[in-house]
Design a protein around this motif. Structure first.
Motif, PDB file in Angstrom:
ATOM      1  N   HIS A 193       0.852  -1.198   0.000  1.00  0.00           N
ATOM      2  CA  HIS A 193       0.000   0.000   0.000  1.00  0.00           C
ATOM      3  C   HIS A 193       0.880   1.238   0.000  1.00  0.00           C
ATOM      4  O   HIS A 193       1.848   1.309   0.774  1.00  0.00           O
ATOM      5  CB  HIS A 193      -0.899   0.019   1.248  1.00  0.00           C
ATOM      6  N   GLU A 194       0.574   2.170  -0.909  1.00  0.00           N
ATOM      7  CA  GLU A 194       1.321   3.429  -0.989  1.00  0.00           C
ATOM      8  C   GLU A 194       0.346   4.584  -0.844  1.00  0.00           C
ATOM      9  O   GLU A 194      -0.702   4.595  -1.518  1.00  0.00           O
ATOM     10  CB  GLU A 194       2.021   3.552  -2.343  1.00  0.00           C
ATOM     11  N   ASP A 195       0.690   5.539  -0.004  1.00  0.00           N
ATOM     12  CA  ASP A 195      -0.165   6.726   0.148  1.00  0.00           C
ATOM     13  C   ASP A 195      -0.306   7.430  -1.203  1.00  0.00           C
ATOM     14  O   ASP A 195       0.703   7.660  -1.894  1.00  0.00           O
ATOM     15  CB  ASP A 195       0.450   7.714   1.158  1.00  0.00           C
ATOM     16  N   GLY A 197      -1.571   6.360  -3.911  1.00  0.00           N
ATOM     17  CA  GLY A 197      -1.464   5.500  -5.098  1.00  0.00           C
ATOM     18  C   GLY A 197      -2.802   5.326  -5.795  1.00  0.00           C
ATOM     19  O   GLY A 197      -3.867   5.564  -5.216  1.00  0.00           O
ATOM     20  N   GLY A 205      -4.360   2.993  -3.628  1.00  0.00           N
ATOM     21  CA  GLY A 205      -3.004   2.792  -3.118  1.00  0.00           C
ATOM     22  C   GLY A 205      -2.533   1.351  -3.061  1.00  0.00           C
ATOM     23  O   GLY A 205      -1.368   1.086  -2.785  1.00  0.00           O
ATOM     24  N   ASP A 215      11.836  -5.059  -3.053  1.00  0.00           N
ATOM     25  CA  ASP A 215      11.195  -3.740  -3.043  1.00  0.00           C
ATOM     26  C   ASP A 215      11.834  -2.885  -1.941  1.00  0.00           C
ATOM     27  O   ASP A 215      12.563  -3.407  -1.081  1.00  0.00           O
ATOM     28  CB  ASP A 215       9.688  -3.871  -2.822  1.00  0.00           C
ATOM     29  N   LYS A 217      11.490   0.673   0.831  1.00  0.00           N
ATOM     30  CA  LYS A 217      10.633   1.642   1.528  1.00  0.00           C
ATOM     31  C   LYS A 217      10.845   3.002   0.848  1.00  0.00           C
ATOM     32  O   LYS A 217      11.965   3.311   0.438  1.00  0.00           O
ATOM     33  CB  LYS A 217      11.048   1.771   2.989  1.00  0.00           C
ATOM     34  N   LEU A 221       5.916   7.800   0.656  1.00  0.00           N
ATOM     35  CA  LEU A 221       4.762   6.978   0.291  1.00  0.00           C
ATOM     36  C   LEU A 221       4.240   6.145   1.459  1.00  0.00           C
ATOM     37  O   LEU A 221       3.206   5.485   1.333  1.00  0.00           O
ATOM     38  CB  LEU A 221       5.139   6.041  -0.873  1.00  0.00           C
ATOM     39  N   ASN A 222       4.958   6.147   2.571  1.00  0.00           N
ATOM     40  CA  ASN A 222       4.557   5.345   3.747  1.00  0.00           C
ATOM     41  C   ASN A 222       4.167   3.914   3.362  1.00  0.00           C
ATOM     42  O   ASN A 222       3.073   3.440   3.687  1.00  0.00           O
ATOM     43  CB  ASN A 222       3.386   6.002   4.477  1.00  0.00           C
ATOM     44  N   LYS A 223       5.032   3.251   2.682  1.00  0.00           N
ATOM     45  CA  LYS A 223       4.696   1.909   2.199  1.00  0.00           C
ATOM     46  C   LYS A 223       4.475   0.932   3.351  1.00  0.00           C
ATOM     47  O   LYS A 223       5.251   0.896   4.306  1.00  0.00           O
ATOM     48  CB  LYS A 223       5.824   1.381   1.323  1.00  0.00           C
TER      49      LYS A 223
END
Lengths: 326, 261
Positions: A193-195, A197, A205, A215, A217, A221-223
């Motif tokens: 989840h990405e802010d 998105g 997101g 992947d 961080k 985007l607060n992944k």
């Protein structure tokens, strides 16, 4: 009467003798609140949890920490061009190291009844926690590897580290391996989840991983990640750690450890001691296997910066946060 | 014109010597295209991630083997515990297994004249099985050695006390064993650069991995190389150090630890 006293003393002696023997075990089954799991110290993968169930439902087949890769910064010597850029400069004077925790590395823990595997329960901010930890001494390092479980479904893998192999700054990169088995049917899905998105059909997101990938961080985007069973929708969140004082987060990746998470299809032949050396990156992705509705393994890598100036006694602590989603 | 080219070549060689020496690579993937999404039903995902609990450790830094304590906690009831006896390998069993392995001709041939025992573990069954019930049913045990003579790790698989298989584990460096550390400390103590300076200190050892280079490899590259330090007890604060090549059975470098930077 004398016989009774003698028998009593004998039983006390037996109990006193059997105490340390019980503490020496390298594997146990534990039931605590809604949690049920086995723990073990074997195969060079530190203190591992197996068959982890929450509220009678399996979530993890195995959770372990196969390696802590350690990289010291370069030390430049003005008269030696080899130290200016590459080679020895890349390594620093000592290391790199690949710390793998084993039973033979464990020491009795003074503030936990001199046991080698410490199990304590406690309450913090009205939340009940169970701690399971080992204290390893390898080289000059003091490493305390622990799992903290909250009674309402939070699981925190934590690494505490202190000690210096040489007096220069360095980074510890613990690699946690989570072999998920949510609901036990091998139908797991992995999402990020990405802010801000886009909505790809899973909600704003959210993005689904289809193949094995590494992947990173991205702070803006607060992944966050979610591993979920396709059948019943139950899952586990993987949230990047917010750090324990004095650290503020799980650190920044670098050239030596250049990703933060990795998704792999589970394979029994990959559940082995760390095979990539001190300098090697995580592999197991050469066949680009699909991970949709599969049995998956999620790797999480943290990056612990250790400034030599802090000295050898300061504990530095980090680790991600896992949270059961029902 | 030709002197310009010569100068440029010299410059490139100097840069290459310095910068291009390390051959360490980053992660290599991704190794292929992404598959299209499967037709699995799209069950809605949560809107927001959960807020984790407040969880802190006490900032106490006590010497010795004190584990970090959680902050402001009150001890609570104990968990129910039961030993998984089937996962254990006792010290006596390891001694018996080692005797069986080390008297086997195939093992002796692979180990050569100089070697060290690293560790022993039960081999779990293939696949995902319930931990307690089936672990011992394979009855297989793995012993790992490092042959300094052959510069290779050796794995011995046994069933009970019979050797089933012996294999070279090319390129694999198992964790440092007690014999590795002990030999490293012995060699370092005898080195003229450290002799007489470390007698009152405690030796420690950690396996290291010297770098592979484009023009030259670091000393100890691809050998069983160990970083030895000497400090006061368990302080974790080294005073002297040495790089010991156990394959060659010699100290490569040694010196006094500089002050903290």
């Amino acid at each position: 009467m004398k016989r009774i006293w003698s028998f009593g003393w004998f039983m006390l002696a037996v109990l006193a003798w059997s105490g340390p023997a019980v503490a020496e075990t390298q594997s146990e089954h534990v039931d605590w609140g809604r949690w049920s799991f086995d723990w073990e110290v074997r195969d060079n993968t530190g203190l591992a949890l197996r068959n982890v169930k929450f509220a009678d439902e399996l979530i993890l087949n195995k959770a372990s920490m196969p390696v802590v890769r350690v990289k010291y910064v370069k030390e430049m010597v003005w008269w030696n061009p080899f130290t200016w850029f590459g080679s020895r400069a890349e390594s620093g004077r000592c290391g790199p190291f690949q710390d793998r925790l084993r039973w033979q590395d464990l020491v009795p823990i003074m503030n936990c009844g001199d046991q080698k595997v410490c199990m304590e329960s406690s309450t913090q901010h009205n939340v009940k926690w169970l701690e399971l930890g080992i204290y390893a001494r390898i080289g000059e390092y003091h490493l305390y590897q622990a799992w903290h479980l909250s009674d309402d479904g939070e699981l925190r893998p934590v690494l505490h580290s202190r000690g210096l192999s040489c007096n220069t700054n360095h980074d510890h990169h613990p690699y946690w391996r989570f072999d998920f088995d949510i609901n036990g049917n091998g139908m797991d899905q992995v999402f990020v989840h990405e802010d801000g998105g886009a909505d790809r059909g899973w909600g704003p997101g959210w993005r689904k991983y289809s193949n094995e990938r590494n992947d990173v961080k991205i702070s803006g985007l607060n992944k966050t990640w979610l591993v979920r069973d396709q059948m019943n929708g139950h899952g586990v969140w993987i949230l990047p750690g917010t750090g324990y004082v004095p650290l503020k987060d799980d650190g920044e990746r670098d050239k030596f450890a250049d990703f933060d998470v990795a998704i792999r299809r589970a394979n029994a032949s990959e559940d082995v001691p760390w095979a990539f050396g001190a300098r090697g990156q995580l592999g197991y992705d050469e066949d680009n296997q699909g991970v949709q509705e599969q049995d998956v393994v999620f790797w999480y890598v943290a990056h612990l910066p250790h400034m030599a100036a802090l000295g050898p006694t300061k504990w530095l602590t980090l680790g991600p946060i896992l949270r059961v989603q029902r | 014109m030709s002197s310009r080219i010569t100068m440029r070549s010299v410059l490139l060689v100097v840069i290459g010597l310095g910068y291009g020496c390390s051959l360490d690579a980053g992660s290599r993937g991704p190794f292929g295209p992404e598959d299209p999404e499967t037709a699995a039903q799209k069950i809605a995902l949560p809107e927001k991630p959960p807020v984790p609990h407040v969880f802190q450790f006490a900032g106490e830094d006590i010497a010795g083997h004190h584990k970090p304590k959680m902050a402001g906690t009150i001890q609570d009831a104990r968990a129910k515990r039961a030993t998984n006896a089937s996962a254990l390998l006792t010290a006596e069993e390891v001694v018996t297994l080692r005797k069986a392995a080390e008297s086997d001709r195939r093992v002796a041939a692979l180990l050569g004249s100089r070697w060290a025992f690293i560790d022993a573990d039960r081999i779990p069954p293939e696949g995902k099985v319930t931990f307690g019930c089936c672990r011992q049913t394979t009855g297989l045990v793995r012993l790992v050695y490092y042959s300094y003579s052959q510069n290779v790790a050796v794995e011995v698989r046994l069933k009970e006390t019979g050797v089933l298989n012996v294999a070279r584990l090319e390129g694999y460096q198992p964790p440092e064993g007690r014999q590795d550390v002990q030999r490293g400390i012995e060699l370092a103590k005898a080195d003229p650069r450290l002799a007489g300076k470390v007698d009152q200190l405690q030796g420690h050892g950690l396996l290291m991995q010297p770098d592979r280079g484009f023009f030259r490899n670091d000393p100890g590259y691809a050998h069983r190389t160990i970083w030895i330090t000497f400090s006061k007890g368990q302080e974790g604060d080294p005073k002297y150090w040495a790089v010991v090549d156990l394959t060659e059975d010699k100290v490569l470098e040694a010196g006094e630890e500089p002050p903290r930077s």
